[in-house]
Write a protein that holds these residues in place. Sequence first.
Motif, short mmCIF file in Angstrom:
data_model
loop_
_atom_site.label_atom_id
_atom_site.label_comp_id
_atom_site.label_asym_id
_atom_site.label_seq_id
_atom_site.Cartn_x
_atom_site.Cartn_y
_atom_site.Cartn_z
N THR A 15 26.52 51.61 32.33
CA THR A 15 26.09 50.27 32.75
C THR A 15 25.11 50.31 33.93
O THR A 15 24.60 49.27 34.35
CB THR A 15 27.29 49.40 33.16
OG1 THR A 15 27.94 49.99 34.31
CG2 THR A 15 28.29 49.30 32.01
N TRP A 16 24.84 51.49 34.45
CA TRP A 16 23.98 51.65 35.63
C TRP A 16 22.51 51.55 35.26
O TRP A 16 22.06 52.19 34.30
CB TRP A 16 24.29 52.99 36.29
CG TRP A 16 23.31 53.42 37.35
CD1 TRP A 16 23.09 52.82 38.55
CD2 TRP A 16 22.44 54.55 37.29
NE1 TRP A 16 22.12 53.51 39.26
CE2 TRP A 16 21.72 54.58 38.50
CE3 TRP A 16 22.22 55.55 36.34
CZ2 TRP A 16 20.77 55.56 38.79
CZ3 TRP A 16 21.28 56.53 36.61
CH2 TRP A 16 20.57 56.53 37.83
N LYS A 17 21.76 50.77 36.01
CA LYS A 17 20.33 50.62 35.79
C LYS A 17 19.61 50.72 37.13
O LYS A 17 19.61 49.75 37.91
CB LYS A 17 20.00 49.28 35.13
CG LYS A 17 20.69 49.04 33.80
CD LYS A 17 20.21 50.01 32.73
CE LYS A 17 20.90 49.73 31.40
NZ LYS A 17 20.55 50.77 30.39
N PRO A 18 18.99 51.85 37.45
CA PRO A 18 18.28 51.97 38.73
C PRO A 18 17.00 51.15 38.74
O PRO A 18 16.42 50.85 37.68
CB PRO A 18 17.98 53.47 38.83
CG PRO A 18 17.85 53.90 37.39
CD PRO A 18 18.86 53.07 36.64
N GLY A 19 16.55 50.80 39.94
CA GLY A 19 15.29 50.08 40.06
C GLY A 19 14.11 50.92 39.61
O GLY A 19 13.12 50.41 39.10
N GLY A 20 14.20 52.22 39.81
CA GLY A 20 13.16 53.14 39.41
C GLY A 20 13.60 54.57 39.68
O GLY A 20 14.62 54.80 40.35
N VAL A 21 12.85 55.53 39.15
CA VAL A 21 13.21 56.94 39.25
C VAL A 21 11.99 57.73 39.71
O VAL A 21 11.00 57.87 38.98
CB VAL A 21 13.70 57.49 37.89
CG1 VAL A 21 14.06 58.98 38.03
CG2 VAL A 21 14.90 56.70 37.39
N ILE A 22 12.05 58.24 40.93
CA ILE A 22 10.99 59.09 41.48
C ILE A 22 11.35 60.55 41.21
O ILE A 22 12.47 60.98 41.46
CB ILE A 22 10.85 58.86 42.99
CG1 ILE A 22 10.33 57.45 43.27
CG2 ILE A 22 9.93 59.90 43.63
CD1 ILE A 22 10.34 57.08 44.74
N ASP A 23 10.37 61.29 40.72
CA ASP A 23 10.56 62.72 40.44
C ASP A 23 9.73 63.53 41.42
O ASP A 23 8.49 63.50 41.36
CB ASP A 23 10.15 63.02 39.00
CG ASP A 23 10.38 64.47 38.60
OD1 ASP A 23 10.96 65.23 39.41
OD2 ASP A 23 9.99 64.84 37.48
#
Length: 202
Positions: free
Chosen positions: A109-117
């Motif tokens: 159910t987790w949805k991050p705002g964004g993913v920086i690599d």
Amino acid sequence: MNFQSWPQRVLAVDVEGNGTNPPDLVEIAALPVRAGQPDISTAGAWLIRPERPVTTRAAGIHGLTNEVLVDKPAWGELADQVCDFFGHDWICAHNAHVDYRELSRHLPTWKPGGVIDTLRLAKATYKSLPSYTLDALIKHAQPDLSQAPRVGRHRATYDAYATAQLLLTMASHYETWDQLIAAAVPPGLPGAPQPEEDPTLW
């Protein structure tokens, strides 16, 4: 870099697994970055007893043996707590596809705002390095690791701290948050800039 343009909290994260495929998680670390500084006072770290035993190879890398984890909580006891801690904040990880995939699998159910690599960011920031491993980037960029946890490399708390400091070191090469995420967010992951549509007559 003007850190006022950043989200209020970006979580530098790292996960360690038990060596199976797919892995059971054995350690998660999440270090908040606020106003251009890692905030160790509010960091989250969890050791987890996996459903399946830790393989010898995995234990040799991170040092988390079955004996170390035998009295730790199972994932089912921690999932809600971890999900609440993460909220919908942006996350940052090195080779973020892996961490995002495993966290998403364990937290459906987790949805991050964004993913920086930071791996992708490093390739855009430091062109033509012979290697972009975390160790190679630490050696090249020389981020401040004086306050890093003393558990050492390949433990989630150390690697999350190193990732946070690498992010902040590389951020100095960019003027704005939008420029940073354009270089750092892999296509297809949350927060990736959307390509502009080509204008048409219809």
